[in-house]
Design a protein around this motif. Structure first.
Motif, mmCIF file in Angstrom:
data_model
loop_
_atom_site.group_PDB
_atom_site.id
_atom_site.type_symbol
_atom_site.label_atom_id
_atom_site.label_comp_id
_atom_site.label_asym_id
_atom_site.label_seq_id
_atom_site.Cartn_x
_atom_site.Cartn_y
_atom_site.Cartn_z
ATOM 1 N N LEU A 103 0.831 -1.204 0.000
ATOM 2 C CA LEU A 103 0.000 0.000 0.000
ATOM 3 C C LEU A 103 0.867 1.256 0.000
ATOM 4 O O LEU A 103 0.615 2.205 -0.764
ATOM 5 C CB LEU A 103 -0.932 -0.010 1.209
ATOM 6 N N LYS A 104 1.882 1.277 0.864
ATOM 7 C CA LYS A 104 2.770 2.434 0.918
ATOM 8 C C LYS A 104 3.467 2.657 -0.425
ATOM 9 O O LYS A 104 3.570 3.796 -0.908
ATOM 10 C CB LYS A 104 3.818 2.239 2.009
ATOM 11 N N LYS A 105 3.925 1.567 -1.041
ATOM 12 C CA LYS A 105 4.637 1.678 -2.307
ATOM 13 C C LYS A 105 3.726 2.199 -3.410
ATOM 14 O O LYS A 105 4.091 3.100 -4.172
ATOM 15 C CB LYS A 105 5.220 0.314 -2.679
ATOM 16 N N GLU A 106 2.531 1.649 -3.514
ATOM 17 C CA GLU A 106 1.602 2.069 -4.570
ATOM 18 C C GLU A 106 1.106 3.492 -4.339
ATOM 19 O O GLU A 106 0.987 4.283 -5.293
ATOM 20 C CB GLU A 106 0.420 1.096 -4.628
ATOM 21 N N LEU A 107 0.826 3.841 -3.083
ATOM 22 C CA LEU A 107 0.314 5.183 -2.794
ATOM 23 C C LEU A 107 1.382 6.248 -3.057
ATOM 24 O O LEU A 107 1.087 7.303 -3.637
ATOM 25 C CB LEU A 107 -0.163 5.252 -1.345
#
Length: 382
Positions: A39-43
């Motif tokens: 999630l952190k990477k995609e966001l």
């Protein structure tokens, strides 16, 4: 702030601090999602990207919200509603947008001025402290200018366009430009895939290391280049896509319209109070002298760099300087008494009078004249 800026600073664009917005993400997520690295990477890839168009951002954002069950989250919904105030995708056409993502720029300025003043000083002290701070900044900029003008850049590829970039860009900007030139000229992943031409426009399709295809448009009539990544519009620095096209066209010098303005070897130090009021004329004299000298030095450096390698032009330029030096300083010239007198009168701004009306006084002997004032003790004894 939003309401006040809209009413008072009418012609400005209000942008929120990216760091402050993204720093709140951890507080708005549920505990079971805090450890999700995906999630952190995609966001982060969605929000921080400067190469993403607004439509692509909105599509990617909605996909992330659906995938991780955040579509009904009030905070994420409010941030999406205010996306035009903080997401870089909506600042791609705004000059210098990449330098003002956060409040660090204003905070560094606040920290700088706090070293010279505080909120308790009166107006006069603030004025003096403010000018002192400006003089410090000018001194630092002058040192950087001198360092930049005397430093010899290290060439990595010995290309003509790289040498040209070293003569027009300042240190940090040249390092960034050099990376783009080397990548565009020697990387296999950066290549021109196709060209379409009509009477006025040439369109190039350029590939990059991420397998993205970008369109570079060259206007023949205006001699201008536009790239879909819009890096030049944001930063004033050319990217590898345009350099790839310049290599394809065998262009050895960077076109003048692609130089930009902020990053050039130019005059950083400028008078802050020019035409402020008539009382400031005395303070402007020093600034004008500094500016005139810096312009002279810049002209000398620019000329020597342009004739480097041509022995005939170097000898001719040396002869011009030597002759000008003799004319300005009058070296090797024997002046007559009349010329010397005229030179002295011109220096002092007045002429020697033909008749001297003021004579020194006659010599008066004061020894033993008892003109000295006696002390009280001497007077009493007498």
């Amino acid at each position: 702030m939003k309401v006040a800026i809209e009413e008072v600073l009418v012609n400005t664009r209000h942008r929120w601090c990216m760091w402050l917005v993204m720093n709140k993400v951890a507080d708005k997520l549920s505990k079971n999602m805090l450890g999700s690295e995906e999630l952190k990477k995609e966001l982060n890839a969605c929000v921080w990207s400067e190469l993403m168009e607004p439509d692509a951002f909105e599509e990617t954002w909605h996909a992330i919200m659906e995938r991780y069950g955040l579509a009904n989250n009030d905070w994420f919904s409010s941030m999406f509603a205010s996306r035009k105030f903080w997401v870089p995708a909506f600042f791609r056409d705004f000059p210098m947008s990449s330098l003002i993502k956060t409040t660090s720029l204003s905070e560094s300025q606040n920290s700088f001025f706090k070293m010279y003043s505080n909120s308790r000083v009166n107006l006069m002290l603030f004025y003096m402290n403010y000018n002192h701070a400006l003089e410090t900044q000018r001194s630092n900029n002058a040192n950087l200018e001198y360092y930049d003008s005397t430093k010899v850049p290290i060439l990595r590829a010995e290309l003509e366009i790289e040498k040209h970039a070293s003569t027009i860009y300042s240190g940090s900007a040249y390092n960034a430009i050099q990376e783009e030139i080397v990548y565009a000229c020697f990387s296999l992943s950066c290549a021109t895939l196709g060209v379409s031409t009509n009477r006025e426009i040439e369109v190039y399709n350029v590939n990059d290391k991420d397998s993205n295809s970008w369109t570079v448009t060259y206007s023949i009539g205006d001699d201008t280049y536009l790239c879909g990544c819009k890096k030049f519009e944001r930063l004033g620095l050319l990217g590898s896509h345009i350099f790839c096209v310049l290599k394809y066209k065998f262009v050895k010098l960077i076109p003048e319209k692609l130089h930009g303005g902020r990053w050039l070897k130019s005059q950083f130090v400028k008078p802050m109070h020019e035409d402020f009021c008539d009382d400031q004329e005395i303070h402007l004299v020093v600034d004008k002298k500094k500016i005139a000298f810096k312009n002279l030095y810049a002209l000398f450096v620019e000329t020597t760099q342009s004739i480097e390698g041509n022995i005939d032009q170097i000898n001719a330029f040396s002869a011009i300087i030597e002759e000008g030096k003799k004319q300005l300083l009058r070296e090797g010239v024997v002046l007559s008494s009349t010329e010397k007198r005229a030179l002295i009168e011109n220096f002092y701004g007045s002429q020697v009078p033909n008749f001297i009306e003021v004579h020194p006084p006659d010599v008066v002997s004061t020894k033993g004249s008892e003109s000295r004032k006696k002390s009280k003790k001497e007077s009493t004894i007498k």
